[in-house]
Design a protein around this motif. Sequence first.
Motif, mmCIF file in Angstrom:
data_model
loop_
_atom_site.group_PDB
_atom_site.id
_atom_site.type_symbol
_atom_site.label_atom_id
_atom_site.label_comp_id
_atom_site.label_asym_id
_atom_site.label_seq_id
_atom_site.Cartn_x
_atom_site.Cartn_y
_atom_site.Cartn_z
ATOM 1 N N GLN A 4 -5.190 -5.056 -17.414
ATOM 2 C CA GLN A 4 -4.492 -5.562 -18.594
ATOM 3 C C GLN A 4 -5.259 -5.266 -19.863
ATOM 4 O OE1 GLN A 4 -1.693 -6.820 -19.145
ATOM 5 N NE2 GLN A 4 -1.930 -7.568 -21.204
ATOM 6 N N ASN A 8 -4.341 -2.272 -23.081
ATOM 7 C CA ASN A 8 -3.993 -2.705 -24.422
ATOM 8 C C ASN A 8 -4.724 -1.940 -25.508
ATOM 9 O OD1 ASN A 8 -2.131 -4.601 -23.751
ATOM 10 N ND2 ASN A 8 -3.591 -6.299 -23.586
ATOM 11 N N GLN A 75 4.022 -4.515 -23.017
ATOM 12 C CA GLN A 75 3.231 -5.744 -22.994
ATOM 13 C C GLN A 75 3.595 -6.604 -21.784
ATOM 14 O OE1 GLN A 75 5.046 -8.801 -24.274
ATOM 15 N NE2 GLN A 75 3.434 -9.994 -23.322
ATOM 16 N N SER A 76 4.894 -6.733 -21.491
ATOM 17 C CA SER A 76 5.320 -7.518 -20.334
ATOM 18 C C SER A 76 4.802 -6.904 -19.043
ATOM 19 C CB SER A 76 6.850 -7.603 -20.300
ATOM 20 O OG SER A 76 7.352 -8.235 -21.466
ATOM 21 N N HIS A 79 1.003 -7.451 -18.829
ATOM 22 C CA HIS A 79 0.721 -8.855 -18.586
ATOM 23 C C HIS A 79 0.914 -9.186 -17.113
ATOM 24 C CE1 HIS A 79 0.249 -13.011 -19.197
ATOM 25 N NE2 HIS A 79 1.538 -13.345 -19.237
ATOM 26 N N VAL A 359 -1.036 -12.297 -26.021
ATOM 27 C CA VAL A 359 -1.069 -11.789 -24.642
ATOM 28 C C VAL A 359 -2.438 -11.192 -24.329
ATOM 29 C CG1 VAL A 359 -0.070 -10.103 -23.063
ATOM 30 C CG2 VAL A 359 1.408 -11.395 -24.600
ATOM 31 N N GLN A 360 -3.031 -10.500 -25.299
ATOM 32 C CA GLN A 360 -4.331 -9.864 -25.080
ATOM 33 C C GLN A 360 -5.449 -10.879 -24.906
ATOM 34 O OE1 GLN A 360 -4.313 -7.011 -28.528
ATOM 35 N NE2 GLN A 360 -5.276 -5.723 -27.002
ATOM 36 N N SER A 363 -6.651 -11.813 -21.148
ATOM 37 C CA SER A 363 -7.465 -10.818 -20.428
ATOM 38 C C SER A 363 -8.754 -10.519 -21.179
ATOM 39 C CB SER A 363 -6.658 -9.535 -20.213
ATOM 40 O OG SER A 363 -6.146 -9.065 -21.441
#
Length: 707
Positions: A4, A8, A75-76, A79, A359-360, A363
């Motif tokens: 993940q 990114n 992104q989904s 994730h 979201v980042q 991780s």
Amino acid sequence: MSTQEFSNQSPTRVRSTEGNATDSRARKLPAWLREHLGTATSTGRLGVLFLLLALVVLGSAFLDYLTARRELTRQSKEHALALVAVIQQSGSNALMAMAAMENLVQERLFTVARFIGHRVSELPRPEARRTLGTIAARESLDVVVVWKEQKPWIIWPDHVPPQWLHPDSALATCFADPACVLSDGVLGPEGPWYRVALSAPGGLVVAIGYDARRLLALRREIGVGNLIRSLAQMGDIEYIALQDTVGILAATPNVRSLSRIVADSLLLHSLRTGDSVWRQAWFAGEKVFEAVQPFNLGGGERGLLRVGVSRHALELAQRRLLVRVALSSLLLLFAGSVLFAFVWASQQAAETRRAYHRVQSLSSGILERMADGVLAVDRQGTVQWMNAAAAQILGQTEGEIQGLDVRSVAPVLAEILDRAVKQGKPIPETEQTCTVAGKERVLAVSASVLLDENGEVETAFAVFRDLTERRRLEKRLAQERRLSAMGELASGVAHEIRNPLNAIAVIAQRFAREFEPRESADEYHRLAKTVVSETRRINDIIQQFLKFARPPKLNLREADLATIVREVVDLFSSTAKEKGVILELEAPQTLSGRVDPEQLKQALGNLVQNAIQACSPGDRVTVRLRREGQDIVIQVQDTGPGIPENVRPKIFDLYFTTRPDGTGIGLSLVHRIISAHSGTIELSTEEGKGTEFVVRIPANSEVSDHA
């Protein structure tokens, strides 16, 4: 987790570039408007101007819409992959525990089967049946069938599934084999059963059935199930499920049923090939993103981990952008609406970036706190990111190497990352010996890759940890044990030899003093004298063995190590001069430390003597003394021929020597003296270039357990 974070990196820069492009349009369009409005002197030209503005605004909105949709989709996906990595690590441990539990259940069933066989073998049928019922109820058994003469003799309960009353081919072998032990699975009317069977006294065969659903329910309650339920609290996770070909092993509470693996071609393909897949699926009447990852269940079995991510964020962004397009079209009727539309678009872009950053953060936080080093590169080998542990192991900072070619900053990682990029698949962990920040290190390195939508490598990342200190301590401990064992052997051998040797010396002296032949008297006395002198020489060697086996206790006191080193160098200066070897000393005027001067002088003397003996005329031996932090460092370096590679592991072994006149005790004794000072001695050598011994002892030594 790592997947993940690394995935990114590149998208983050893409979004930043697109954001800058949007800001650039916001800055440039007002000037463009002023220029054209100044020349718009007619209604027609003004209409054309507004038409162009409409096209620009609508085109910009449409591009932002496509970009946001693409990035939110990515992104989904990333994730979900990060969650898969977390669940895989924790789930594997839980499933291993479950496998151990199933083995215990099987052993328990065998134990109960043996007990039943011994209890009922000599009882009449009515009493045997009552005994069987008591045991089965107490042990919570599901089915028990005791066969006699290949027919059911007694059963429990009174009504058992029909297939348990007819022996299959596997059970039939137990009727002919008195040592038969059988463990397998059978299919019951409502699902799979565990079955164990064994031969018992009196020609009996005991078969016990245990409903596998009882263990399946337990598997859903422990281990990976708890982790799945915890992760399900995240707002954008619709469901998480761990599934095998039989059914669902663990899942979030909202999962009642999912498509079976054998009935879904995509799931079956992932299970057979081991490839992760990504698709859009329906769940509870809503469309979700689903990530499917093969999951090792242990025992050679494999299942699938399925994670469903909500599409709400994407749909919300789509609705917002569609509203923006509509508003932009209406606001084109007013000249000031252009600026408002771009400001509003910028706010939407900022919202999208904040969503990505949220979201980042999950991780990123996990990776930054990892004890293992993690370093990511793109397909060209350019460093994109590394965590704090990687910077510490490599002796650099992220700012120093980010953007550089990994081959120039970490060659040991470059080779395995290059293989991962070329092969397009993970590289298992291997140990690598390399030079990092000027020091030799032992690293455990593995690598993996992240593929883009076209199946090409987008990012490769290496996970590594430093094993140098562990391997050094293991090597030192093994060497200490080896020397200790050799010392005990030396002590025993020396005691066994010394007594008869003394007797030989006494007898030889008596022969020389009390007996004299009539002929060749001179030769007789000369031979007797030789026997006495040789026994004394052997006795001296034995004394050295005993000294190694039982070295004198350290007499630690404050001493000037500079004086000790000078005395050793002065002692061997004449020897070096006679051989044509240059002996040099580099030391401060004074350097105090808490040591045993006599034993330390003996150890250094052995090192200097060995260095001189290894050199040829014109070579150089240099002795250096300095202080590093709380340690005192003494180096003995020569420019001799070096030590061959096959000899290096043995140089500190007792009795090992390469010189015809050597005893093989000197370096072993050196090692023991340094260890007694709680210090270390390290060898650095290269054939044809020389050898260096580096001694490190604490400035305030305490007596070591090895003394």
